[in-house]
Design a protein around this motif. Structure first.
Motif, PDB file in Angstrom:
ATOM      1  N   LEU A  25       0.825  -1.195   0.000  1.00  0.00           N
ATOM      2  CA  LEU A  25       0.000   0.000   0.000  1.00  0.00           C
ATOM      3  C   LEU A  25       0.862   1.250   0.000  1.00  0.00           C
ATOM      4  O   LEU A  25       0.522   2.270  -0.590  1.00  0.00           O
ATOM      5  N   ALA A  26       2.025   1.143   0.677  1.00  0.00           N
ATOM      6  CA  ALA A  26       2.894   2.300   0.821  1.00  0.00           C
ATOM      7  C   ALA A  26       3.717   2.593  -0.426  1.00  0.00           C
ATOM      8  O   ALA A  26       4.390   3.615  -0.511  1.00  0.00           O
ATOM      9  N   LEU A  27       3.690   1.712  -1.419  1.00  0.00           N
ATOM     10  CA  LEU A  27       4.494   1.925  -2.622  1.00  0.00           C
ATOM     11  C   LEU A  27       4.078   3.235  -3.302  1.00  0.00           C
ATOM     12  O   LEU A  27       2.913   3.528  -3.456  1.00  0.00           O
ATOM     13  N   ALA A  28       5.048   4.018  -3.701  1.00  0.00           N
ATOM     14  CA  ALA A  28       4.763   5.259  -4.413  1.00  0.00           C
ATOM     15  C   ALA A  28       4.199   4.946  -5.795  1.00  0.00           C
ATOM     16  O   ALA A  28       4.516   3.914  -6.370  1.00  0.00           O
ATOM     17  N   PRO A  29       3.380   5.839  -6.355  1.00  0.00           N
ATOM     18  CA  PRO A  29       2.826   5.584  -7.681  1.00  0.00           C
ATOM     19  C   PRO A  29       3.895   5.287  -8.723  1.00  0.00           C
ATOM     20  O   PRO A  29       3.676   4.511  -9.632  1.00  0.00           O
ATOM     21  N   ALA A  30       5.067   5.915  -8.578  1.00  0.00           N
ATOM     22  CA  ALA A  30       6.139   5.698  -9.552  1.00  0.00           C
ATOM     23  C   ALA A  30       6.625   4.262  -9.567  1.00  0.00           C
ATOM     24  O   ALA A  30       7.234   3.802 -10.534  1.00  0.00           O
ATOM     25  N   ALA A  31       6.372   3.529  -8.471  1.00  0.00           N
ATOM     26  CA  ALA A  31       6.850   2.145  -8.379  1.00  0.00           C
ATOM     27  C   ALA A  31       5.843   1.148  -8.915  1.00  0.00           C
ATOM     28  O   ALA A  31       6.049  -0.038  -8.836  1.00  0.00           O
ATOM     29  N   ARG A  32       4.743   1.656  -9.445  1.00  0.00           N
ATOM     30  CA  ARG A  32       3.724   0.740  -9.940  1.00  0.00           C
ATOM     31  C   ARG A  32       4.265  -0.125 -11.066  1.00  0.00           C
ATOM     32  O   ARG A  32       5.141   0.278 -11.830  1.00  0.00           O
ATOM     33  N   ALA A  33       3.686  -1.375 -11.129  1.00  0.00           N
ATOM     34  CA  ALA A  33       4.183  -2.341 -12.103  1.00  0.00           C
ATOM     35  C   ALA A  33       4.096  -1.789 -13.517  1.00  0.00           C
ATOM     36  O   ALA A  33       3.042  -1.331 -13.950  1.00  0.00           O
ATOM     37  N   GLN A  34       5.233  -1.799 -14.198  1.00  0.00           N
ATOM     38  CA  GLN A  34       5.281  -1.310 -15.556  1.00  0.00           C
ATOM     39  C   GLN A  34       6.066  -2.268 -16.417  1.00  0.00           C
ATOM     40  O   GLN A  34       6.944  -2.979 -15.937  1.00  0.00           O
ATOM     41  N   GLN A  93       4.870  -8.718  -2.732  1.00  0.00           N
ATOM     42  CA  GLN A  93       5.546  -7.426  -2.696  1.00  0.00           C
ATOM     43  C   GLN A  93       6.773  -7.445  -3.613  1.00  0.00           C
ATOM     44  O   GLN A  93       7.010  -6.510  -4.390  1.00  0.00           O
ATOM     45  N   ASP A  94       7.546  -8.531  -3.551  1.00  0.00           N
ATOM     46  CA  ASP A  94       8.732  -8.657  -4.407  1.00  0.00           C
ATOM     47  C   ASP A  94       8.357  -8.680  -5.885  1.00  0.00           C
ATOM     48  O   ASP A  94       9.042  -8.089  -6.722  1.00  0.00           O
ATOM     49  N   LEU A  95       7.283  -9.388  -6.204  1.00  0.00           N
ATOM     50  CA  LEU A  95       6.865  -9.479  -7.604  1.00  0.00           C
ATOM     51  C   LEU A  95       6.510  -8.100  -8.173  1.00  0.00           C
ATOM     52  O   LEU A  95       6.793  -7.801  -9.333  1.00  0.00           O
ATOM     53  N   VAL A  96       5.915  -7.252  -7.332  1.00  0.00           N
ATOM     54  CA  VAL A  96       5.544  -5.910  -7.778  1.00  0.00           C
ATOM     55  C   VAL A  96       6.765  -4.995  -7.859  1.00  0.00           C
ATOM     56  O   VAL A  96       6.985  -4.315  -8.873  1.00  0.00           O
ATOM     57  N   THR A  97       7.580  -4.986  -6.808  1.00  0.00           N
ATOM     58  CA  THR A  97       8.676  -4.016  -6.735  1.00  0.00           C
ATOM     59  C   THR A  97       9.911  -4.444  -7.521  1.00  0.00           C
ATOM     60  O   THR A  97      10.511  -3.649  -8.247  1.00  0.00           O
ATOM     61  N   ALA A  98      10.306  -5.707  -7.383  1.00  0.00           N
ATOM     62  CA  ALA A  98      11.533  -6.179  -8.032  1.00  0.00           C
ATOM     63  C   ALA A  98      11.285  -6.678  -9.452  1.00  0.00           C
ATOM     64  O   ALA A  98      12.033  -6.364 -10.384  1.00  0.00           O
ATOM     65  N   ASN A  99      10.220  -7.460  -9.624  1.00  0.00           N
ATOM     66  CA  ASN A  99       9.951  -8.054 -10.939  1.00  0.00           C
ATOM     67  C   ASN A  99       9.052  -7.191 -11.814  1.00  0.00           C
ATOM     68  O   ASN A  99       8.937  -7.428 -13.005  1.00  0.00           O
ATOM     69  N   LYS A 100       8.421  -6.193 -11.190  1.00  0.00           N
ATOM     70  CA  LYS A 100       7.566  -5.250 -11.913  1.00  0.00           C
ATOM     71  C   LYS A 100       6.519  -5.946 -12.798  1.00  0.00           C
ATOM     72  O   LYS A 100       6.363  -5.665 -13.983  1.00  0.00           O
ATOM     73  N   ILE A 101       5.797  -6.875 -12.171  1.00  0.00           N
ATOM     74  CA  ILE A 101       4.768  -7.611 -12.897  1.00  0.00           C
ATOM     75  C   ILE A 101       3.594  -6.702 -13.274  1.00  0.00           C
ATOM     76  O   ILE A 101       3.327  -5.706 -12.592  1.00  0.00           O
ATOM     77  N   ASN A 102       2.929  -7.048 -14.372  1.00  0.00           N
ATOM     78  CA  ASN A 102       1.681  -6.359 -14.718  1.00  0.00           C
ATOM     79  C   ASN A 102       0.508  -7.335 -14.791  1.00  0.00           C
ATOM     80  O   ASN A 102      -0.599  -6.967 -15.174  1.00  0.00           O
ATOM     81  N   ALA A 103       0.762  -8.601 -14.446  1.00  0.00           N
ATOM     82  CA  ALA A 103      -0.305  -9.604 -14.326  1.00  0.00           C
ATOM     83  C   ALA A 103       0.133 -10.615 -13.264  1.00  0.00           C
ATOM     84  O   ALA A 103       1.328 -10.872 -13.084  1.00  0.00           O
TER      85      ALA A 103
END
Length: 331
Positions: A25-34, A93-103
């Protein structure tokens, strides 16, 4: 086949899952999965291979990764396996921040503990497919893929009733007290209501475990002098049932119907090696493969899946058993 691997979440596990959700929840918008336009970066979160069924889940997930990445150059699949709910929440959390998943395709370790972490992943713009063990809040998912638990109970009941000619004594072995087990038992009972001359002598929990099933069947064999058929709602339990019958040297039981299409049971059916094994019902861990493939191919096209996809549970007999035999799978 949808087998829970632990008791309800302990306080520590729940706290870990909550902490992981808060971090998401605390992730900044810039860190969103891309990911680059047209690229699908798919995360897969599944339980570790702690027993046969989850071993099959892990194997089929890796088969999907291998085949789909070979076919689709703009697809990347990252698989994470977890030993408990807290670990799985941290992996999200790792999948979103480190792997930058979009699915994301997730087979939740537990329903309640993973609902909030998955909700936070979806809030970051990640497309979420939940498999088999549903979340407590369906708004946390885009799609749900599961086996047909109603058919899992109905198919054996229909087969047993017809095999007995509508008359005889039956015992049942249930899994763990869960909603999916209730769905299966309710469907079995609904069929049996149409056969008043078939008596269901007892239906006890044996926890989808062959050792527990051995003990439950020993109890049945002691208490009931005439049993015509057994529904062991899982192939691991059917193994324990057969062992108990053989040890007791009982010859009255003509049919043992398991479930989920474990490779050993399907091979027995194919070979005709045990006259008591005449049929089975599919509920393969392959549905994780199906969920990954459906999700990846839909997202590559920019499409969404239907809100719910049910993988049919169908009757397996000697005639079609080869279609359900996967010798390389652990299950």
């Amino acid at each position: 086949m949808t087998h829970p691997t632990t008791c309800p979440t302990p306080r520590r596990t729940a706290l870990l899952a909550t902490a992981a959700a808060a971090a998401l929840l605390a992730l900044a918008p810039a860190a969103r999965a891309q990911a680059p336009a047209g690229t699908v970066n798919l995360g897969v979160a599944i339980p570790a291979a702690t027993h046969g069924f989850t071993g099959g889940i892990v194997w089929w997930a890796n088969e999907a990764k291998k085949e789909l990445e070979k076919t689709h150059k703009n697809l990347k699949v990252t698989i994470k396996t977890a030993a408990n709910a807290g670990e799985q929440a941290n992996q999200l959390q790792d999948l979103v921040t480190a792997n930058k998943i979009n699915a994301l395709v997730i087979f939740p370790f537990e329903s309640a503990a993973l609902t909030k972490p998955v909700q936070q992943v979806k809030g970051k713009g990640v497309y979420v497919t939940v498999v088999d063990r549903g979340l407590t809040d369906t708004s946390a998912q885009d799609a749900y893929v599961a086996g047909d638990n109603t058919a899992f109970g109905k198919v054996p009941a229909d087969y047993i009733a017809k095999a007995l000619g509508g008359k005889g004594n039956v015992v049942a072995l249930r899994g763990i007290a869960t909603t999916l087990d209730n769905e299966r038992m309710d469907a079995f009972n609904a069929v049996m209501k149409g056969y008043p001359d078939i008596k269901l002598l007892d239906a006890k929990y044996a926890n989808w475990n062959r050792d527990d099933a051995f003990k439950v069947m020993q109890d049945y064999l002691t208490r009931f002098k005439q049993i015509d058929a057994v529904w062991a709602a899982d192939d691991d339990m059917a193994v324990g049932v057969l062992k108990a019958i053989d040890q007791a040297k009982r010859t009255d039981i003509k049919l043992v119907f398991g479930g989920a299409g474990a490779k050993g049971m399907v091979k027995t059916l194919m070979d005709g090696a045990d006259p008591r094994i005449q049929a089975n019902v599919s509920y393969s861990p392959k549905f994780i493969y199906d969920a990954i493939k459906l999700t990846a191919e839909a997202r590559l096209k920019g499409d969404k899946l239907p809100p719910t996809t049910i993988i049919p549970s169908v009757l397996i007999t000697k005639d079609n058993a080869k279609d359900f035999y996967f010798p390389n799978s652990p299950f």
